[in-house]
Design a protein around this motif. Structure first.
Motif, PDB file in Angstrom:
ATOM      1  N   ALA A   1     -18.409  -0.041   1.741  1.00 55.02           N
ATOM      2  CA  ALA A   1     -17.095   0.341   1.220  1.00 55.02           C
ATOM      3  C   ALA A   1     -16.663  -0.636   0.132  1.00 55.02           C
ATOM      4  O   ALA A   1     -17.082  -1.788   0.111  1.00 55.02           O
ATOM      5  N   THR A   2     -15.806  -0.157  -0.786  1.00 60.61           N
ATOM      6  CA  THR A   2     -15.268  -1.004  -1.841  1.00 60.61           C
ATOM      7  C   THR A   2     -14.124  -1.855  -1.288  1.00 60.61           C
ATOM      8  O   THR A   2     -13.527  -1.498  -0.269  1.00 60.61           O
ATOM      9  N   PRO A   3     -13.788  -2.968  -1.948  1.00 57.37           N
ATOM     10  CA  PRO A   3     -12.673  -3.803  -1.482  1.00 57.37           C
ATOM     11  C   PRO A   3     -11.356  -3.038  -1.390  1.00 57.37           C
ATOM     12  O   PRO A   3     -10.582  -3.230  -0.453  1.00 57.37           O
ATOM     13  N   TRP A   4     -11.071  -2.161  -2.389  1.00 59.34           N
ATOM     14  CA  TRP A   4      -9.821  -1.382  -2.360  1.00 59.34           C
ATOM     15  C   TRP A   4      -9.783  -0.469  -1.147  1.00 59.34           C
ATOM     16  O   TRP A   4      -8.752  -0.347  -0.478  1.00 59.34           O
ATOM     17  N   LEU A   5     -10.909   0.181  -0.857  1.00 62.54           N
ATOM     18  CA  LEU A   5     -10.969   1.091   0.279  1.00 62.54           C
ATOM     19  C   LEU A   5     -10.769   0.322   1.582  1.00 62.54           C
ATOM     20  O   LEU A   5     -10.035   0.763   2.475  1.00 62.54           O
ATOM     21  N   LEU A   6     -11.413  -0.822   1.698  1.00 68.46           N
ATOM     22  CA  LEU A   6     -11.263  -1.648   2.903  1.00 68.46           C
ATOM     23  C   LEU A   6      -9.810  -2.056   3.103  1.00 68.46           C
ATOM     24  O   LEU A   6      -9.282  -1.974   4.218  1.00 68.46           O
ATOM     25  N   LEU A   7      -9.163  -2.473   2.021  1.00 67.74           N
ATOM     26  CA  LEU A   7      -7.781  -2.941   2.109  1.00 67.74           C
ATOM     27  C   LEU A   7      -6.836  -1.821   2.536  1.00 67.74           C
ATOM     28  O   LEU A   7      -6.020  -2.004   3.453  1.00 67.74           O
ATOM     29  N   SER A   8      -6.950  -0.661   1.902  1.00 71.15           N
ATOM     30  CA  SER A   8      -6.033   0.447   2.206  1.00 71.15           C
ATOM     31  C   SER A   8      -6.263   0.997   3.602  1.00 71.15           C
ATOM     32  O   SER A   8      -5.309   1.281   4.339  1.00 71.15           O
TER      33      SER A   8
END
Length: 307
Positions: free
Chosen positions: A57-64
């Motif tokens: 997963a991308t960092p943005w996806l992980l964060l959201s």
């Protein structure tokens, strides 16, 4: 046709394995704590390592996604405490009831549901795997502490947690994932084989647990748990998705994940620490059966609301 596929490919196979477990237990009278030990110390550590190692997963996806999961999980835990206080549950029931609504079956049920609903969409499955990783983590932090504290107290809980192999397979899987460590086939094949066996052993053990359950006991608590898990949880998730302004596949996958039935692990923990194990087994069984209806509704609405 879509509803028929959900019933045939997800719900009915699960119900069938639970039924097999019930029949086998009635015939052979399994020692249930052996089942519990196998799951906690053998199957789940393997499953944890495999899922963490394979997650992408991308960092943005992980964060959201993690932001949504943490807030949603916290609300459910708070709701469980309030309901238990109002219902005047004893200490063991407080632990079991809270786990029954906060811990979900996003692995055994969520993964095939996601795969069917999104037609092998890589983004949707990546989100689902993040949810699974989160569930594994909270099960063996919050869930374990919650269950064991009711029986042995908080002082001994930390020691019990560090003895669980799942903690170390979680860390090892994360390290191997970050550094892209290649695992030799002679190691990966047996680990993956054990991981794949988790579904069968977990569902058969549920069937064995409920084989001799008296369903007139804890009826109101079982119903209340099911309402929170299958109806209130997705309603709260929908509000949270709207507030966080999530859209498309991310919103769809997270909303569907919020509507999963109670985790088999909540029943395993209740059995391990003798926290109303009959109640826990009933909530898993009833919520799994009823989710054939509620999940179908949530999947249909998610595809309509979040384009």
């Amino acid at each position: 046709m879509f509803i028929s596929h959900i019933l045939q490919q997800v719900i009915l196979p699960i119900v069938l394995l639970i039924g097999v477990g019930a029949i086998l237990h009635r015939a052979f009278q399994f020692e249930m704590r052996t089942f519990s030990k196998l799951i906690l110390y053998f199957y789940l550590p393997a499953l944890t390592f495999v899922k963490i190692y394979e997650a992408k997963a991308t960092p943005w996806l992980l964060l959201s996604v993690f932001g949504f999961l943490i807030i949603h999980f916290s609300i459910l835990c708070l709701l469980g405490m309030i309901v238990s206080k109002l219902s005047k549950h004893n200490q063991k029931m407080v632990a079991s009831f809270s786990n029954s609504i906060a811990l979900t079956n996003n692995g055994n049920v969520g993964i095939p549901v996601n795969d069917l609903a999104f037609h092998h969409n890589p983004l949707a499955m990546s989100i689902q795997m993040i949810v699974v990783l989160f569930e594994i983590f909270v099960t063996f932090t919050y869930g374990l502490i919650n269950a064991s504290a009711a029986s042995v107290g908080l002082k001994k809980t930390a020691l019990q947690f560090v003895k669980l192999p799942i903690l170390y397979t979680f860390i090892l899987g994360l390290i191997f994932n970050i550094f892209q460590v290649k695992i030799p086939d002679f190691i990966w094949i047996p680990i993956n084989t054990v991981s794949s066996g988790m579904l069968a052993i977990a569902l058969v053990s549920i069937g064995a647990q409920v084989a001799n359950v008296r369903f007139y006991r804890n009826t109101w608590n079982v119903i209340l748990s099911g309402i929170i898990r299958l109806i209130i949880s997705p309603v709260l998730a929908l509000l949270l998705i709207t507030i966080l302004d999530l859209h498309g596949t991310v919103a769809q996958a997270l909303w569907i994940a919020s509507a999963m039935p109670s985790s088999r692990n909540s029943a395993a923990l209740a059995l391990e620490y003798d926290n109303e194990p009959e109640f826990a087994a009933q909530t898993v069984l009833i919520s799994t059966l009823c989710s054939s209806i509620t999940l179908t509704v949530v999947i249909y609405l998610s595809m309509s609301l979040f384009q």
